[in-house]
Design an enzyme around this catalytic site. Structure first.
Site, mmCIF file in Angstrom:
data_model
loop_
_atom_site.group_PDB
_atom_site.id
_atom_site.type_symbol
_atom_site.label_atom_id
_atom_site.label_comp_id
_atom_site.label_asym_id
_atom_site.label_seq_id
_atom_site.Cartn_x
_atom_site.Cartn_y
_atom_site.Cartn_z
ATOM 1 C CB SER A 62 35.996 48.128 35.964
ATOM 2 O OG SER A 62 34.936 47.567 35.210
ATOM 3 C CE1 TYR A 77 39.502 44.291 34.632
ATOM 4 C CE2 TYR A 77 37.110 44.366 34.763
ATOM 5 C CZ TYR A 77 38.308 44.952 34.423
ATOM 6 O OH TYR A 77 38.307 46.226 33.887
HETATM 7 P P1 NAP Z 1 44.169 47.511 26.836
HETATM 8 O O1 NAP Z 1 43.705 48.177 25.603
HETATM 9 O O2 NAP Z 1 44.212 46.015 26.904
HETATM 10 O O3 NAP Z 1 45.623 48.094 27.211
HETATM 11 C C1 NAP Z 1 46.259 47.585 28.351
HETATM 12 C C2 NAP Z 1 47.490 48.396 28.637
HETATM 13 O O4 NAP Z 1 48.041 47.919 29.890
HETATM 14 C C3 NAP Z 1 48.574 48.252 27.609
HETATM 15 O O5 NAP Z 1 49.274 49.481 27.540
HETATM 16 C C4 NAP Z 1 49.466 47.157 28.178
HETATM 17 O O6 NAP Z 1 50.833 47.259 27.753
HETATM 18 C C5 NAP Z 1 49.372 47.486 29.654
HETATM 19 N N1 NAP Z 1 49.657 46.355 30.542
HETATM 20 C C6 NAP Z 1 49.021 45.165 30.632
HETATM 21 N N2 NAP Z 1 49.589 44.408 31.586
HETATM 22 C C7 NAP Z 1 50.603 45.135 32.098
HETATM 23 C C8 NAP Z 1 51.587 44.897 33.073
HETATM 24 N N3 NAP Z 1 51.668 43.728 33.752
HETATM 25 N N4 NAP Z 1 52.490 45.872 33.330
HETATM 26 C C9 NAP Z 1 52.458 47.043 32.664
HETATM 27 N N5 NAP Z 1 51.557 47.332 31.720
HETATM 28 C C10 NAP Z 1 50.649 46.375 31.440
HETATM 29 O O7 NAP Z 1 43.289 47.959 28.094
HETATM 30 P P2 NAP Z 1 42.224 49.155 28.295
HETATM 31 O O8 NAP Z 1 40.900 48.675 27.864
HETATM 32 O O9 NAP Z 1 42.759 50.421 27.765
HETATM 33 O O10 NAP Z 1 42.161 49.185 29.898
HETATM 34 C C11 NAP Z 1 42.853 50.135 30.671
HETATM 35 C C12 NAP Z 1 42.276 50.092 32.082
HETATM 36 O O11 NAP Z 1 40.875 50.381 32.018
HETATM 37 C C13 NAP Z 1 42.386 48.714 32.756
HETATM 38 O O12 NAP Z 1 42.700 48.881 34.123
HETATM 39 C C14 NAP Z 1 40.994 48.134 32.597
HETATM 40 O O13 NAP Z 1 40.685 47.204 33.608
HETATM 41 C C15 NAP Z 1 40.150 49.401 32.722
HETATM 42 N N6 NAP Z 1 38.815 49.246 32.143
HETATM 43 C C16 NAP Z 1 38.653 49.021 30.806
HETATM 44 C C17 NAP Z 1 37.367 48.863 30.292
HETATM 45 C C18 NAP Z 1 37.110 48.612 28.826
HETATM 46 O O14 NAP Z 1 35.949 48.300 28.480
HETATM 47 N N7 NAP Z 1 38.086 48.747 27.961
HETATM 48 C C19 NAP Z 1 36.257 48.936 31.156
HETATM 49 C C20 NAP Z 1 36.464 49.156 32.506
HETATM 50 C C21 NAP Z 1 37.756 49.321 32.989
HETATM 51 P P3 NAP Z 1 51.353 46.532 26.369
HETATM 52 O O15 NAP Z 1 50.789 47.331 25.231
HETATM 53 O O16 NAP Z 1 52.825 46.636 26.464
HETATM 54 O O17 NAP Z 1 50.834 45.131 26.399
#
Ligand code: NAP
Length: 248
Positions: free
Chosen positions: A143, A157
């Protein structure tokens, strides 16, 4: 392509977009999830319907035994591992460091750092030429918080993502001669459910005026960057941190 890819946290958001794009590129895909089985199975169904091959595998990134079981399922059911995307990650509600509990910190670091390390270890053991594999790629979803620090929201985070960046650089050098490239994508604010889990579903729209491109990003844009880093078009790139953040 006779290769498989593990995408952690692929039931929703960025991971889902990466899994779908990986299948389009010909990978057999392991769609990992923590608890949302129905969402993971829907991703598998979508891949199947388009003529691809995928399996949904539950594994909590904070539990080593779960991660080992996930890799064993891939060994048994899919083509040899060619790529790992360490995507699963969490935020928590906005808080100052002075308010953070040990429980919160342990959950944050175990999910966002320890789990990806164990996944990387297992992937290297399978893909490294030194271990009889045929090489491969790892992309860590970091991130831009790693360079912004996220004050007053979630310094924990941001610190976890800083650790992933350093793991990316170090591991890349460690396995470069073994046929494995390791890179990171650092998204800015992307429209996914993660913001609701941090207590602010509309966070992207609140902060987007601070993005030079004046908009939030889409999960697809992160998937495009990830699949490019894993492709032969990025064959001389390893240890890189690719910002996909609209210029922020
Ligand atoms: P999200 O929509 O909240 O989805 C999270 C995913 O991770 C879901 O598939 C969830 O599974 C899974 N997960 C959470 N905890 C877990 C665990 N302990 N073991 C296995 N799976 C787990 O998140 P996202 O926004 O797509 O983020 C994905 C990545 O991008 C993350 O690393 C986040 O830090 C990074 N990121 C996101 C943003 C943003 O703005 N969205 C920005 C920068 C970086 P379930 O569906 O089963 O709960």
């Amino acid at each position: 392509m006779d290769k498989s890819m593990i995408v952690t946290g692929a039931s929703r958001g960025i991971g889902r977009a990466i899994a779908l794009k990986a299948a389009q590129k010909g990978y057999q895909v392991c769609v990992n999830y923590q608890s949302n089985k129905a969402a993971a199975e829907a991703v598998v169904k979508e891949i199947d319907a388009a003529g691809g091959k995928a399996i949904a595998v539950q594994a909590d990134m904070t539990v080593e035994a779960d991660i080992l079981k996930m890799f064993a399922a891939v060994d048994e059911k899919l083509a040899p591992l060619g790529a790992l995307v360490n995507n699963a990650g969490i935020v928590d509600v906005a808080a100052k460091v002075e308010e953070m509990s040990l429980e919160r910190l342990n959950r944050m670091f175990t999910t966002n750092i320890t789990g990806p390390f164990i996944c990387a270890r297992e992937a290297v053991r399978r893909m490294s030429i030194a271990h009889g594999g045929s090489g491969g790629g790892i992309v860590n979803i970091s991130s831009i918080a790693a360079r912004l620090g996220s004050p007053n929201e979630y310094v924990d985070y941001a610190a976890s993502k800083g650790a992933i960046d350093v793991m990316t650089m170090g591991l890349a050098k460690e396995v470069a001669a073994d046929g494995i490239r390791v890179n990171a994508v650092r998204p800015g604010v992307i429209y996914t459910d993660i913001h609701a889990s941090g207590g602010e579903p509309d966070r992207v729209d609140r902060v987007k005026s601070g993005v030079p491109m004046q908009r939030g990003g889409q999960a697809q844009e992160i998937a495009d960057a990830t699949l490019w880093l894993l492709s032969d078009e990025a064959s001389y790139i390893t240890g890189s941190l690719l910002d996909a953040s609209g210029g922020r």
